[in-house]
Design a protein around this motif. Structure first.
Motif, PDB file in Angstrom:
ATOM      1  N   ARG A   1       0.936  -1.116   0.017  1.00  0.00           N
ATOM      2  CA  ARG A   1       0.144   0.051   0.003  1.00  0.00           C
ATOM      3  C   ARG A   1       0.836   1.352   0.134  1.00  0.00           C
ATOM      4  NH1 ARG A   1      -4.819  -1.855   2.350  1.00  0.00           N
ATOM      5  NH2 ARG A   1      -5.427  -3.622   0.947  1.00  0.00           N
ATOM      6  N   PRO A   2       0.687   2.184  -0.967  1.00  0.00           N
ATOM      7  CA  PRO A   2       1.584   3.390  -0.959  1.00  0.00           C
ATOM      8  C   PRO A   2       1.472   4.275   0.241  1.00  0.00           C
ATOM      9  CG  PRO A   2      -0.239   3.569  -2.478  1.00  0.00           C
ATOM     10  CD  PRO A   2      -0.347   2.213  -1.773  1.00  0.00           C
ATOM     11  N   ARG A   3       2.454   5.132   0.316  1.00  0.00           N
ATOM     12  CA  ARG A   3       2.523   6.029   1.342  1.00  0.00           C
ATOM     13  C   ARG A   3       1.862   7.339   0.844  1.00  0.00           C
ATOM     14  NH1 ARG A   3       7.381   7.645   1.080  1.00  0.00           N
ATOM     15  NH2 ARG A   3       7.848   6.187  -0.604  1.00  0.00           N
ATOM     16  N   PHE A   4       1.475   8.012   1.808  1.00  0.00           N
ATOM     17  CA  PHE A   4       0.849   9.481   1.562  1.00  0.00           C
ATOM     18  C   PHE A   4       1.718  10.576   2.084  1.00  0.00           C
ATOM     19  CE2 PHE A   4      -1.972  13.146   2.217  1.00  0.00           C
ATOM     20  CZ  PHE A   4      -2.276  13.347   0.860  1.00  0.00           C
ATOM     21  N   SER A   5       2.240  11.396   1.388  1.00  0.00           N
ATOM     22  CA  SER A   5       3.248  12.482   1.825  1.00  0.00           C
ATOM     23  C   SER A   5       2.877  13.948   1.742  1.00  0.00           C
ATOM     24  CB  SER A   5       4.700  12.145   1.406  1.00  0.00           C
ATOM     25  OG  SER A   5       5.102  11.036   1.856  1.00  0.00           O
ATOM     26  N   MET A   6       2.686  14.636   2.841  1.00  0.00           N
ATOM     27  CA  MET A   6       2.308  15.993   2.376  1.00  0.00           C
ATOM     28  C   MET A   6       2.806  16.875   3.686  1.00  0.00           C
ATOM     29  SD  MET A   6      -1.569  17.657   2.327  1.00  0.00           S
ATOM     30  CE  MET A   6      -2.129  16.733   0.654  1.00  0.00           C
ATOM     31  N   GLY A   7       3.757  17.855   3.013  1.00  0.00           N
ATOM     32  CA  GLY A   7       4.376  18.945   3.980  1.00  0.00           C
ATOM     33  C   GLY A   7       5.087  18.400   4.948  1.00  0.00           C
TER      34      GLY A   7
END
Length: 334
Positions: free
Chosen positions: A152-158
């Motif tokens: 399951r992919p990662r979610f990156s933000m800021g």
């Protein structure tokens, strides 16, 4: 003025329906078990798949038998990016959608210039089978075995990073992405471009006479539908955690056609209702080998022979009759 009010009221109605569906979708993990949550995620993906097909068929009158190749392109693009390159979620989804759009743009440029009508449909089927063979014989795509154990992919933000493999997190991602794609499709159908596509579906020659570039618009909508189909397929890879060449098989291209015909191709929400209905049929008949295919064929025959407008068409006629019934009873007898 009246036409703009009419369009605006329909847009508000569809927005309310979408918000209600989103709220219901977000409640699913609190109401159903793990197996049904997986099916619910696939229903959202299939709904986008069906709506993107109906943007071609129901809105512009272009019938494609090869939408599975874009679905598989999105799934494999996400699988390669997340498994082999360890990319996070958002770039993977964007690259997958762009991959499907580029593939659709290239195929549409060739197919739409060389054919139309049933010949175009057969040509898209031929291209889809070519893609299926290429995928099944490409080493880094796993050949016939495909790619499995996908993360399951990662979610990156800021600077923040979330692990989407925990609990039902990725299901919520599917709901939110699907809602955004459905909103995009609904917005497109309500724009001047969408109305031009409807004019092309009704009478291509008259649309061309009125100054609408028919070939250009058909190519544009074919490319857009391919990109959105690939975006839907990109969600399948991390959700099912396996992709195989079967995703590009011609039988996969029949699914959005069935969703659309069963729900009603002349209604925006028809493919959504069709996806829900067929998913329910597949779930009920999952333990009976061959029965699901038989039931699917019977449903298709029923729609073609008895329900040409699909389930929403039947519901619309029933609603119209119920509205007219009280008026008839109030008429005085001669």
């Amino acid at each position: 003025m009246q036409a703009s009010l009419f369009v605006g009221s329909h847009l508000r109605r569809d927005l309310l329906i979408l918000l209600a569906l989103a709220a219901l979708g977000l409640l699913v993990p609190h109401l159903l078990n793990r197996g049904l949550i997986f099916i619910a995620g696939m229903v959202w993906i299939n709904a986008v798949f069906g709506l993107s097909f109906n943007l071609l068929f129901g809105t512009s009158g272009v019938l494609s038998f090869g939408q599975a190749m874009f679905y598989a392109a999105g799934a494999y693009a996400t699988a390669v990016l997340t498994q082999q390159l360890d990319w996070p979620l958002v770039p993977s989804l964007l690259i997958a959608a762009i991959t499907g759009g580029l593939l659709a743009g290239c195929i549409g440029f060739v197919a739409l210039r060389r054919s139309e009508g049933v010949y175009f449909s057969i040509l898209t089927l031929a291209f889809a089978e070519l893609v299926h063979l290429l995928v099944a014989n490409t080493g880094f795509l796993g050949k016939n075995d495909g790619l499995s154990a996908l993360p399951r992919p990662r979610f990156s933000m800021g600077g923040w990073e979330w692990d989407l493999s925990r609990g039902d997190t990725f299901y919520y991602v599917i709901v939110l992405v699907s809602v955004a794609l459905i909103a995009l499709l609904r917005w497109v159908t309500g724009t001047g471009f969408g109305r031009a596509l409807q004019a092309i579906r009704q009478d291509p020659e008259r649309a061309e006479f009125l100054g609408i570039p028919v070939q250009k618009y058909r190519w544009m909508v074919f490319t857009l539908a391919g990109a959105i189909t690939a975006a839907a397929g990109s969600l399948v890879a991390p959700w099912a955690q396996i992709v195989t060449p079967d995703l590009a098989h011609w039988s996969q291209s029949t699914n959005p056609i069935l969703y659309t015909l069963l729900g009603g191709s002349t209604y925006f929400w028809g493919p959504v209702l069709g996806a829900v209905a067929l998913s329910a049929v597949f779930y009920v008949t999952r333990t009976l080998v061959g029965l699901s295919d038989l039931v699917t064929g019977l449903l298709l025959l029923l729609v073609v022979l008895a329900l040409p407008g699909g389930m929403l068409g039947v519901l619309s006629r029933w609603t119209a009759r119920s509205r007219n019934a009280p008026q008839k009873t109030q008429e005085p007898r001669p």
